[in-house]
Design a protein around this motif. Structure first.
Motif, PDB file in Angstrom:
ATOM      1  N   CYS A  16       0.866  -1.157   0.000  1.00 24.45           N
ATOM      2  CA  CYS A  16       0.000   0.000   0.000  1.00 24.45           C
ATOM      3  C   CYS A  16       0.906   1.210   0.000  1.00 24.45           C
ATOM      4  CB  CYS A  16      -0.924   0.019   1.223  1.00 24.45           C
ATOM      5  SG  CYS A  16      -0.056   0.235   2.780  1.00 24.45           S
ATOM      6  N   ILE A  17       0.399   2.370  -0.340  1.00 15.07           N
ATOM      7  CA  ILE A  17       1.224   3.572  -0.421  1.00 15.07           C
ATOM      8  C   ILE A  17       0.982   4.447   0.799  1.00 15.07           C
ATOM      9  CG2 ILE A  17       1.686   5.663  -1.754  1.00 15.07           C
ATOM     10  CD1 ILE A  17       0.956   4.164  -4.240  1.00 15.07           C
ATOM     11  N   SER A  18       2.062   4.852   1.441  1.00 15.04           N
ATOM     12  CA  SER A  18       1.944   5.726   2.602  1.00 15.04           C
ATOM     13  C   SER A  18       1.277   7.026   2.210  1.00 15.04           C
ATOM     14  CB  SER A  18       3.334   6.009   3.183  1.00 15.04           C
ATOM     15  OG  SER A  18       3.259   7.038   4.135  1.00 15.04           O
ATOM     16  N   GLN A  19       0.384   7.509   3.027  1.00 15.31           N
ATOM     17  CA  GLN A  19      -0.327   8.749   2.753  1.00 15.31           C
ATOM     18  C   GLN A  19       0.410   9.966   3.288  1.00 15.31           C
ATOM     19  OE1 GLN A  19      -3.138   8.838   0.841  1.00 15.31           O
ATOM     20  NE2 GLN A  19      -2.545   6.699   0.550  1.00 15.31           N
ATOM     21  N   THR A  20       1.543   9.728   3.968  1.00 13.92           N
ATOM     22  CA  THR A  20       2.321  10.857   4.469  1.00 13.92           C
ATOM     23  C   THR A  20       2.881  11.655   3.309  1.00 13.92           C
ATOM     24  OG1 THR A  20       2.951   9.573   6.408  1.00 13.92           O
ATOM     25  CG2 THR A  20       4.276  11.524   5.897  1.00 13.92           C
ATOM     26  N   GLN A  21       2.657  12.935   3.286  1.00 11.55           N
ATOM     27  CA  GLN A  21       3.153  13.784   2.212  1.00 11.55           C
ATOM     28  C   GLN A  21       4.379  14.552   2.686  1.00 11.55           C
ATOM     29  OE1 GLN A  21      -0.015  16.293   0.891  1.00 11.55           O
ATOM     30  NE2 GLN A  21      -1.067  14.630  -0.172  1.00 11.55           N
ATOM     31  N   ALA A  22       5.377  14.554   1.821  1.00 11.83           N
ATOM     32  CA  ALA A  22       6.600  15.266   2.169  1.00 11.83           C
ATOM     33  C   ALA A  22       6.308  16.749   2.349  1.00 11.83           C
ATOM     34  CB  ALA A  22       7.641  15.057   1.082  1.00 11.83           C
ATOM     35  N   ALA A  23       6.793  17.294   3.452  1.00 10.40           N
ATOM     36  CA  ALA A  23       6.506  18.688   3.754  1.00 10.40           C
ATOM     37  C   ALA A  23       7.774  19.477   4.009  1.00 10.40           C
ATOM     38  CB  ALA A  23       5.572  18.766   4.970  1.00 10.40           C
ATOM     39  N   VAL A  24       8.929  18.932   3.658  1.00  7.76           N
ATOM     40  CA  VAL A  24      10.177  19.639   3.841  1.00  7.76           C
ATOM     41  C   VAL A  24      10.358  20.613   2.680  1.00  7.76           C
ATOM     42  CG1 VAL A  24      12.693  19.431   3.935  1.00  7.76           C
ATOM     43  CG2 VAL A  24      11.253  17.785   5.148  1.00  7.76           C
ATOM     44  N   THR A  25      10.546  21.874   2.995  1.00  6.28           N
ATOM     45  CA  THR A  25      10.718  22.899   1.968  1.00  6.28           C
ATOM     46  C   THR A  25      12.066  23.586   2.154  1.00  6.28           C
ATOM     47  OG1 THR A  25       9.603  24.563   3.353  1.00  6.28           O
ATOM     48  CG2 THR A  25       8.243  23.310   1.801  1.00  6.28           C
ATOM     49  N   VAL A  26      12.636  24.018   1.035  1.00  4.57           N
ATOM     50  CA  VAL A  26      13.914  24.733   1.073  1.00  4.57           C
ATOM     51  C   VAL A  26      13.631  26.230   1.037  1.00  4.57           C
ATOM     52  CG1 VAL A  26      15.170  22.851  -0.012  1.00  4.57           C
ATOM     53  CG2 VAL A  26      14.151  24.620  -1.437  1.00  4.57           C
ATOM     54  N   GLU A  39      31.384  30.074   4.068  1.00  5.05           N
ATOM     55  CA  GLU A  39      30.328  29.095   3.845  1.00  5.05           C
ATOM     56  C   GLU A  39      29.107  29.785   3.264  1.00  5.05           C
ATOM     57  OE1 GLU A  39      27.887  28.796   7.963  1.00  5.05           O
ATOM     58  OE2 GLU A  39      29.946  28.004   8.062  1.00  5.05           O
ATOM     59  N   ALA A  40      28.172  28.974   2.769  1.00  3.27           N
ATOM     60  CA  ALA A  40      26.862  29.464   2.343  1.00  3.27           C
ATOM     61  C   ALA A  40      25.807  28.658   3.095  1.00  3.27           C
ATOM     62  CB  ALA A  40      26.690  29.308   0.835  1.00  3.27           C
ATOM     63  N   ASN A  41      24.657  29.265   3.326  1.00  4.55           N
ATOM     64  CA  ASN A  41      23.625  28.633   4.148  1.00  4.55           C
ATOM     65  C   ASN A  41      22.311  28.487   3.395  1.00  4.55           C
ATOM     66  OD1 ASN A  41      25.388  28.554   6.374  1.00  4.55           O
ATOM     67  ND2 ASN A  41      24.769  30.604   7.027  1.00  4.55           N
ATOM     68  N   LEU A  42      21.554  27.472   3.772  1.00  3.00           N
ATOM     69  CA  LEU A  42      20.215  27.255   3.230  1.00  3.00           C
ATOM     70  C   LEU A  42      19.320  26.735   4.345  1.00  3.00           C
ATOM     71  CD1 LEU A  42      18.372  27.138   0.659  1.00  3.00           C
ATOM     72  CD2 LEU A  42      18.993  24.718   0.517  1.00  3.00           C
ATOM     73  N   THR A  43      18.162  27.370   4.510  1.00  2.00           N
ATOM     74  CA  THR A  43      17.220  26.969   5.556  1.00  2.00           C
ATOM     75  C   THR A  43      16.273  25.893   5.041  1.00  2.00           C
ATOM     76  OG1 THR A  43      17.286  29.177   6.549  1.00  2.00           O
ATOM     77  CG2 THR A  43      15.432  27.773   7.137  1.00  2.00           C
ATOM     78  N   LEU A  44      16.058  24.863   5.845  1.00  2.00           N
ATOM     79  CA  LEU A  44      15.076  23.820   5.559  1.00  2.00           C
ATOM     80  C   LEU A  44      13.998  23.865   6.626  1.00  2.00           C
ATOM     81  CD1 LEU A  44      17.286  20.720   4.647  1.00  2.00           C
ATOM     82  CD2 LEU A  44      16.396  22.500   3.136  1.00  2.00           C
ATOM     83  N   SER A  45      12.744  23.648   6.205  1.00  2.00           N
ATOM     84  CA  SER A  45      11.619  23.683   7.142  1.00  2.00           C
ATOM     85  C   SER A  45      10.749  22.453   6.940  1.00  2.00           C
ATOM     86  CB  SER A  45      10.763  24.942   6.933  1.00  2.00           C
ATOM     87  OG  SER A  45      11.538  26.111   7.039  1.00  2.00           O
ATOM     88  N   ASN A  46      10.254  21.904   8.045  1.00  2.00           N
ATOM     89  CA  ASN A  46       9.242  20.849   8.003  1.00  2.00           C
ATOM     90  C   ASN A  46       7.932  21.470   8.461  1.00  2.00           C
ATOM     91  OD1 ASN A  46       7.566  18.657   8.203  1.00  2.00           O
ATOM     92  ND2 ASN A  46       8.867  17.484   9.604  1.00  2.00           N
ATOM     93  N   LYS A  47       7.088  21.830   7.509  1.00  2.00           N
ATOM     94  CA  LYS A  47       5.842  22.510   7.829  1.00  2.00           C
ATOM     95  C   LYS A  47       4.657  21.565   7.952  1.00  2.00           C
ATOM     96  CE  LYS A  47       7.369  26.810   5.670  1.00  2.00           C
ATOM     97  NZ  LYS A  47       7.102  27.867   4.671  1.00  2.00           N
ATOM     98  N   GLY A  48       4.942  20.280   7.929  1.00  2.00           N
ATOM     99  CA  GLY A  48       3.863  19.303   8.067  1.00  2.00           C
ATOM    100  C   GLY A  48       3.541  19.014   9.522  1.00  2.00           C
ATOM    101  N   ASP A  49       2.412  18.392   9.740  1.00  2.00           N
ATOM    102  CA  ASP A  49       1.980  18.050  11.096  1.00  2.00           C
ATOM    103  C   ASP A  49       1.962  16.546  11.332  1.00  2.00           C
ATOM    104  OD1 ASP A  49       1.477  20.744  11.783  1.00  2.00           O
ATOM    105  OD2 ASP A  49      -0.466  20.656  10.774  1.00  2.00           O
ATOM    106  N   ASP A  50       2.343  15.768  10.299  1.00  2.00           N
ATOM    107  CA  ASP A  50       2.145  14.324  10.387  1.00  2.00           C
ATOM    108  C   ASP A  50       3.344  13.560  10.922  1.00  2.00           C
ATOM    109  OD1 ASP A  50      -0.404  14.609   9.332  1.00  2.00           O
ATOM    110  OD2 ASP A  50       0.313  14.470   7.270  1.00  2.00           O
ATOM    111  N   ALA A  51       4.545  13.899  10.444  1.00  2.00           N
ATOM    112  CA  ALA A  51       5.678  13.046  10.784  1.00  2.00           C
ATOM    113  C   ALA A  51       6.982  13.809  10.643  1.00  2.00           C
ATOM    114  CB  ALA A  51       5.699  11.821   9.874  1.00  2.00           C
ATOM    115  N   ASN A  85       7.164  21.076  12.196  1.00  2.00           N
ATOM    116  CA  ASN A  85       7.163  22.492  12.554  1.00  2.00           C
ATOM    117  C   ASN A  85       8.503  22.975  13.097  1.00  2.00           C
ATOM    118  OD1 ASN A  85       4.329  22.972  11.921  1.00  2.00           O
ATOM    119  ND2 ASN A  85       3.899  21.700  13.713  1.00  2.00           N
ATOM    120  N   GLU A  86       9.577  22.400  12.557  1.00  2.00           N
ATOM    121  CA  GLU A  86      10.915  22.824  12.952  1.00  2.00           C
ATOM    122  C   GLU A  86      11.714  23.238  11.718  1.00  2.00           C
ATOM    123  OE1 GLU A  86      13.108  20.170  15.384  1.00  2.00           O
ATOM    124  OE2 GLU A  86      11.858  20.511  17.159  1.00  2.00           O
ATOM    125  N   GLU A  87      12.800  23.973  11.968  1.00  2.00           N
ATOM    126  CA  GLU A  87      13.714  24.403  10.911  1.00  2.00           C
ATOM    127  C   GLU A  87      15.131  23.969  11.253  1.00  2.00           C
ATOM    128  OE1 GLU A  87      13.533  28.591  10.353  1.00  2.00           O
ATOM    129  OE2 GLU A  87      11.609  28.560   9.288  1.00  2.00           O
TER     130      GLU A  87
END
Length: 232
Positions: A16-26, A39-51, A85-87
């Motif tokens: 079966c296919i997991s219903q969790t949707q990737a929510a990591v954004t750059v 150095e150079a920096n890039l922020t990543l965010s997990n804006k999902g509520d599932d996992a 909900n973390e970065e």
């Protein structure tokens, strides 16, 4: 341009296919690493509520196998957990630039793969788990390279030979193409990047006196339209 790919990494029969949707954004669509910086920096965010997600990052060479990391840069942390909900901040660090040109930009890709964690309810099931891979351009701009992208765009030399369009880039900047119009009509096939110090011969029909308009992507990810030129 920013690329996203869905990558299956675990497969079992009767899945079966997991219903969790990737929510990591750059936090950007490209990274410009200036030679004067450590150095150079890039922020990543997990804006999902599932996992939470397991995030893996690496740098590859533009136009090469994206799965093959280069030794010119390291990304830290290379592997980490990103909770809901973390970065977190990726740090791209230059290891050795001795092999990189000093008179032009070098173009790489920054790859970010986000693997969602399985919930307890899915952990015992046959699951096709999906990873979301995001790829953005990484420009290494040496300290000795002077000028700006907008100036390099205006210095492009467009010409035609035997009814076919050519473009020459005499600058040290990579020009990322958004759209090219000839006499107001968009070209169906355009190069993604006009590389430094190169001439590209295109299959697009063009003739002396044609009016050409170029839209390009600047270092902030915005589309800009350069002054139109006449093809010679």
């Amino acid at each position: 341009m920013l690329y996203k790919h869905l990558v299956p990494f675990f497969l079992m029969p009767l899945m079966c296919i997991s219903q969790t949707q990737a929510a990591v954004t750059v936090g950007a669509t490209r990274v410009v690493y200036k030679g004067a910086e450590k150095e150079a920096n890039l922020t990543l965010s997990n804006k999902g509520d599932d996992a939470p997600f397991l995030v893996q990052s690496w740098v590859s060479r533009y136009g090469d196998d994206e799965s093959k990391s280069v030794s010119d840069f390291i990304v830290t942390p290379p592997l980490f957990r990103l909770d809901t909900n973390e970065e977190n901040i990726l740090r791209i660090i230059r290891i050795d630039d001795s092999a990189l040109p000093k008179n032009q930009e070098s173009l790489f890709l920054l790859n970010v793969k986000a693997i969602p964690a399985l919930s307890e309810s899915l952990a015992t099931q046959n699951v096709l788990q999906i990873a979301l891979k995001t790829t953005i351009k990484l420009f290494y701009r040496p300290l000795t390279l002077k000028g700006e992208v907008k100036d390099a765009v205006q210095q492009l030399k467009w010409s035609q030979s035997k009814g076919k369009l050519s473009v020459r880039n005499d600058s040290g900047f990579n020009i990322v193409v958004d759209e090219v119009k000839i006499n107001g009509l968009p070209m169906k096939s355009v190069p993604e990047v006009i590389s430094p110090f190169c001439t590209m011969h295109l299959q697009t029909p063009a003739f002396n006196g044609d009016n050409l308009s170029l839209s390009y992507i600047d270092e902030y990810g915005s589309s800009n339209t350069a002054p139109s030129v006449v093809v010679h």
